[in-house]
Design an enzyme around this catalytic site. Structure first.
Site, short mmCIF file in Angstrom:
data_model
loop_
_atom_site.label_atom_id
_atom_site.label_comp_id
_atom_site.label_asym_id
_atom_site.label_seq_id
_atom_site.Cartn_x
_atom_site.Cartn_y
_atom_site.Cartn_z
N HIS A 271 14.56 36.65 47.39
CA HIS A 271 14.25 37.52 48.51
C HIS A 271 15.52 37.78 49.40
O HIS A 271 16.51 37.06 49.12
CB HIS A 271 13.25 36.80 49.64
CG HIS A 271 11.85 36.43 48.86
ND1 HIS A 271 11.76 35.17 48.36
CD2 HIS A 271 10.84 37.04 48.78
CE1 HIS A 271 10.52 34.98 47.94
NE2 HIS A 271 9.87 36.14 48.06
N ASP B 273 13.26 29.22 45.26
CA ASP B 273 12.57 30.26 44.64
C ASP B 273 13.60 31.25 43.94
O ASP B 273 13.09 32.31 43.07
CB ASP B 273 11.53 31.06 45.51
CG ASP B 273 12.32 31.85 46.36
OD1 ASP B 273 13.44 32.27 46.38
OD2 ASP B 273 11.69 32.24 47.47
N HIS C 19 13.93 28.23 54.83
CA HIS C 19 15.61 29.07 55.06
C HIS C 19 15.81 29.72 56.33
O HIS C 19 16.77 30.06 56.62
CB HIS C 19 15.23 30.41 53.87
CG HIS C 19 16.31 30.58 53.17
ND1 HIS C 19 16.39 31.18 52.04
CD2 HIS C 19 17.95 30.01 53.28
CE1 HIS C 19 17.90 31.11 51.39
NE2 HIS C 19 18.55 30.50 52.26
N ASP D 79 18.53 33.71 45.83
CA ASP D 79 17.18 33.74 46.20
C ASP D 79 16.39 34.80 45.44
O ASP D 79 16.93 35.67 44.97
CB ASP D 79 17.39 34.26 47.79
CG ASP D 79 16.23 33.68 48.92
OD1 ASP D 79 14.99 34.00 48.21
OD2 ASP D 79 16.26 33.50 49.78
N GLU E 259 13.94 25.34 51.18
CA GLU E 259 12.54 25.91 50.56
C GLU E 259 11.89 25.08 49.71
O GLU E 259 10.75 25.17 49.20
CB GLU E 259 12.60 27.22 50.30
CG GLU E 259 12.91 28.41 51.21
CD GLU E 259 11.79 28.67 52.32
OE1 GLU E 259 10.53 28.28 51.84
OE2 GLU E 259 11.98 29.15 53.27
N ASP F 146 17.96 28.93 47.54
CA ASP F 146 16.58 28.78 48.07
C ASP F 146 15.85 28.35 46.52
O ASP F 146 16.31 28.78 45.23
CB ASP F 146 16.00 30.06 48.19
CG ASP F 146 14.56 30.36 48.61
OD1 ASP F 146 13.64 29.56 48.13
OD2 ASP F 146 14.33 30.91 49.65
N ASP G 247 15.56 38.12 52.65
CA ASP G 247 15.54 37.67 53.99
C ASP G 247 16.36 38.47 54.73
O ASP G 247 17.26 37.76 55.81
CB ASP G 247 16.00 36.15 53.64
CG ASP G 247 15.25 34.99 52.94
OD1 ASP G 247 14.05 35.62 52.47
OD2 ASP G 247 15.50 34.26 52.44
N HIS H 213 11.74 32.64 58.33
CA HIS H 213 12.59 32.26 57.13
C HIS H 213 12.81 33.65 56.51
O HIS H 213 13.61 33.66 55.25
CB HIS H 213 11.93 31.23 56.17
CG HIS H 213 10.76 31.78 55.47
ND1 HIS H 213 10.20 30.91 54.36
CD2 HIS H 213 9.71 32.82 55.56
CE1 HIS H 213 9.04 31.59 53.86
NE2 HIS H 213 8.94 32.76 54.61
MN LIG Z 1 14.95 32.53 50.97
#
Ligand SMILES: [Mn+2]
Length: 311
Positions: free
Chosen positions: A130, A233, A101, A128, A276, A231, A132, A145
């Protein structure tokens, strides 16, 4: 412009140094094997594959303990920024095939520069687990990332990677959806900077469709361009296991497709990151195929063909 005339530009980014582990560098190859070019071609787009970026590490960027592999990530950022800007300026929709990322430092900065030439604001939809939004001082891991959003908003100027007077993204134009893992300091920064966060609880309570429609209305009302950063995730690990940072409780297959369909209907999407994917951790290409299906959905593929107006 008719959809049939539109060009999408595939930009491969074999970058994994921002993630703290090996595997993401195989992402661009996995997307190509999973058929991203033919999936988009079948939808009527002209697909221009610009190959993979392979810059040398930047000699002018000194290594930093708290920002691991800075010379590599910084060199990629510069190359990605230039390539994304060039693709967008040529009239294509850039699609970044990641790569971890940290690549979004470059892609979003390139789109911010492009949006500035049009005198239109750039919005970012960050899908995402997260946020980030770390900087070297706040990151528990030092992996870059976890820093791209702070970087393209100008809140993590930890090295002279891109010019300091470049166009930035206003954090109030960043919409994060699917969030379920935020570091302590990062939480404070997100609030301070007024990033729009829709966590999994908001999705459960309000519904993905309603949240997306609100976001898209904001972008449309402001005459903005919309960059989408997806992403792996963001998805639940049961749906897409091929990522190094799995967090339980992610978006379902259906929620993800709904987002993509609403994005397509909006006609607002200017650019896309697919990030990712770690083929080394994937289950026989499953996550790569799902990401390609989601990209196809964003560009107009329907799982069920509903009769469309004038269709
Ligand atoms: Mn990310």
């Amino acid at each position: 412009m008719q959809k049939q005339e539109k060009t999408v530009a595939l930009i491969g980014v074999p970058l994994e140094e921002g993630s703290g582990r090996g595997g993401c560098a195989m992402g661009p190859a996995a997307y190509r094997i999973a058929g991203i070019a033919s999936a988009l071609g079948e939808l009527g787009y002209a697909v221009e594959d610009r190959g993979d970026l392979r810059p040398q590490p930047a000699a002018d960027l000194a290594p930093m303990d708290r920002a691991k592999h800075l010379p590599v990530v910084g060199a990629f950022t510069r190359a990605i920024e230039a390539e994304t800007y060039a693709a967008a300026t040529s009239g294509a929709v850039p699609i970044l095939l990641g790569g971890d990322h940290s690549l979004s430092m470059g892609s979003v900065s390139g789109m911010a520069r492009y949006a500035a030439t049009l005198d239109r604001p750039l919005y970012v939809l960050w899908l995402d687990a997260h946020s980030d939004f770390n900087a070297p001082e706040t990151s528990p891991s030092g992996n870059i990332h976890g820093m791209p959003v702070a970087f393209f908003c100008g809140k993590a100027e930890f090295a002279p990677i891109l010019p300091s007077d470049r166009p930035l993204v206003d954090p109030r134009r960043v919409y994060q959806v699917g969030i379920r893992s935020v570091d302590e300091e990062e939480r404070r920064l997100i609030r301070e900077n007024a990033v729009n966060v829709f966590d999994m609880r908001a999705i459960d309570e309000e519904g993905m469709g309603s949240i997306l429609k609100r976001i898209l209305a904001d972008v449309r009302d402001a005459g903005g361009l919309l960059h989408v950063s997806l992403d792996v995730d963001f998805l639940d690990p049961d749906v897409a296991p091929g990522v190094g940072t799995t967090v339980p409780g992610g978006a379902t297959f259906r929620e993800a497709h709904l987002i993509m369909e609403l994005l397509h209907d909006s006609g607002l999407v200017s650019s896309l990151d697919l990030v990712e994917l770690n083929p080394f951790l994937d289950d026989r290409g499953r996550s790569a195929r799902i990401m390609v299906e989601l990209a196809a959905s964003l560009f107009g593929k329907r799982i069920l063909d509903r009769p469309t107006r004038g269709g």
